[in-house]
Design a protein around this motif. Sequence first.
Motif, PDB file in Angstrom:
ATOM      1  N   GLY A   1       9.164  39.789  38.713  1.00 50.50           N
ATOM      2  CA  GLY A   1       9.029  38.422  38.338  1.00 50.50           C
ATOM      3  C   GLY A   1       8.991  38.536  36.790  1.00 50.50           C
ATOM      4  N   ALA A   2       9.889  37.553  36.213  1.00 52.19           N
ATOM      5  CA  ALA A   2       9.579  37.471  34.631  1.00 52.19           C
ATOM      6  C   ALA A   2       9.124  35.942  34.360  1.00 52.19           C
ATOM      7  N   ASP A   3       9.709  35.311  35.247  1.00 54.74           N
ATOM      8  CA  ASP A   3       9.163  33.948  34.963  1.00 54.74           C
ATOM      9  C   ASP A   3       8.572  32.898  36.154  1.00 54.74           C
ATOM     10  N   SER A   4       7.974  33.653  37.068  1.00 55.89           N
ATOM     11  CA  SER A   4       7.505  33.304  38.353  1.00 55.89           C
ATOM     12  C   SER A   4       6.276  32.325  38.039  1.00 55.89           C
ATOM     13  N   ARG A   5       6.179  31.325  39.053  1.00 53.99           N
ATOM     14  CA  ARG A   5       5.094  30.583  39.223  1.00 53.99           C
ATOM     15  C   ARG A   5       4.287  30.641  40.527  1.00 53.99           C
ATOM     16  N   TYR A   6       3.136  30.024  40.500  1.00 52.82           N
ATOM     17  CA  TYR A   6       2.267  30.298  41.645  1.00 52.82           C
ATOM     18  C   TYR A   6       2.901  30.075  42.951  1.00 52.82           C
ATOM     19  N   GLY A   7       3.609  28.822  43.201  1.00 54.50           N
ATOM     20  CA  GLY A   7       4.080  28.397  44.103  1.00 54.50           C
ATOM     21  C   GLY A   7       5.709  29.033  44.608  1.00 54.50           C
ATOM     22  N   ASN A   8       6.235  29.778  43.556  1.00 56.90           N
ATOM     23  CA  ASN A   8       7.608  30.218  43.909  1.00 56.90           C
ATOM     24  C   ASN A   8       7.666  31.455  43.025  1.00 56.90           C
ATOM     25  N   ARG A   9       7.587  32.588  43.479  1.00 62.68           N
ATOM     26  CA  ARG A   9       7.502  33.825  42.647  1.00 62.68           C
ATOM     27  C   ARG A   9       8.821  34.598  43.248  1.00 62.68           C
ATOM     28  N   THR A  10       9.831  34.389  41.945  1.00 59.91           N
ATOM     29  CA  THR A  10      10.990  34.842  42.198  1.00 59.91           C
ATOM     30  C   THR A  10      11.119  36.034  41.416  1.00 59.91           C
ATOM     31  N   THR A  11      12.119  36.697  41.502  1.00 59.30           N
ATOM     32  CA  THR A  11      12.344  38.320  41.154  1.00 59.30           C
ATOM     33  C   THR A  11      13.626  38.254  40.251  1.00 59.30           C
ATOM     34  N   LEU A  12      13.651  39.120  39.311  1.00 62.47           N
ATOM     35  CA  LEU A  12      15.101  39.577  38.612  1.00 62.47           C
ATOM     36  C   LEU A  12      15.822  40.610  39.577  1.00 62.47           C
ATOM     37  N   PRO A  13      17.232  40.760  39.119  1.00 62.05           N
ATOM     38  CA  PRO A  13      17.748  41.726  40.109  1.00 62.05           C
ATOM     39  C   PRO A  13      17.275  43.152  39.444  1.00 62.05           C
ATOM     40  N   PHE A  14      16.590  43.487  38.857  1.00 59.56           N
ATOM     41  CA  PHE A  14      16.276  44.711  37.869  1.00 59.56           C
ATOM     42  C   PHE A  14      14.942  44.587  37.637  1.00 59.56           C
ATOM     43  N   PRO A  15      14.465  45.757  37.318  1.00 61.79           N
ATOM     44  CA  PRO A  15      12.763  45.751  36.896  1.00 61.79           C
ATOM     45  C   PRO A  15      12.860  45.248  35.545  1.00 61.79           C
ATOM     46  N   THR A  16      11.712  44.568  35.346  1.00 62.15           N
ATOM     47  CA  THR A  16      11.322  44.045  34.030  1.00 62.15           C
ATOM     48  C   THR A  16      10.622  45.218  33.077  1.00 62.15           C
ATOM     49  N   ARG A  17      10.646  44.748  31.968  1.00 62.74           N
ATOM     50  CA  ARG A  17       9.708  45.633  30.855  1.00 62.74           C
ATOM     51  C   ARG A  17       8.385  45.434  31.421  1.00 62.74           C
TER      52      ARG A  17
END
Length: 232
Positions: free
Chosen positions: A16-32
């Motif tokens: 997750g790069a910009d997740s919020r508590y209620g909706n925790r998304t994921t990028l399609p690749f690992p974050t820094r």
Amino acid sequence: MSVLLLWLEGPLQSWGADSRYGNRTTLPFPTRSGVLGLLCCAAGRSGEQREWLAHMATHTQTVRTYARQEGGGAKPPPLLVDFQMVGSGYDDGHPWQTLMVPRTSEGKKPVGSGAKMTYRHYLQDMAFACALELPPDEAQALAEALDHPVWELSLGRRNCPPSDRIGRGVFAAEADALAAADALAAQKGRAGVLTVRDGAHDDGDEVWTLRDVPLRFGPVKEYTERQVTLYR
């Protein structure tokens, strides 16, 4: 400079790069931030780590994505979305169970119900090669830490354990590291579908701006932005 190669493979991953508590998304690749957090766990680094993070921000990170080859091609599986109720089913009159009910920042019960609905997004059955540029002595020290981690290693979230060894050695150049990753992927029946490089480059397919460069870990985290170029 040397290049430390990480192999990140597991049934589930979430970056997750910009997740919020209620909706925790994921990028399609690992974050820094996810990769550096993993290295902190391996090396036993705790606290804010301001100086170390500032030092690591000067070194490049290249990620290559691998999906399984099926039917003559390789395509990432769809995201898994997990629906969870946090804080439900607890007896508010029980002295211990009431501690599990979510509360406001002032410690008060929220208006309405204490239970919160959350959605967690996960990548399924994916593998990533992460080539991280480092001075030779630091690369070797982190390679040894990955082989003997101080704390448990996970792929973005604690409920995402790796299914294979993460540390894959130290190489003289990025091209050598990625070639080794391609060979490993081929052995596993996987093929590359995406490469992500630091910076904005004209020869790529897309340029994204991410806020995933950590300036401070610990209870109060702080991040800054970077640009990456995607090669599909």
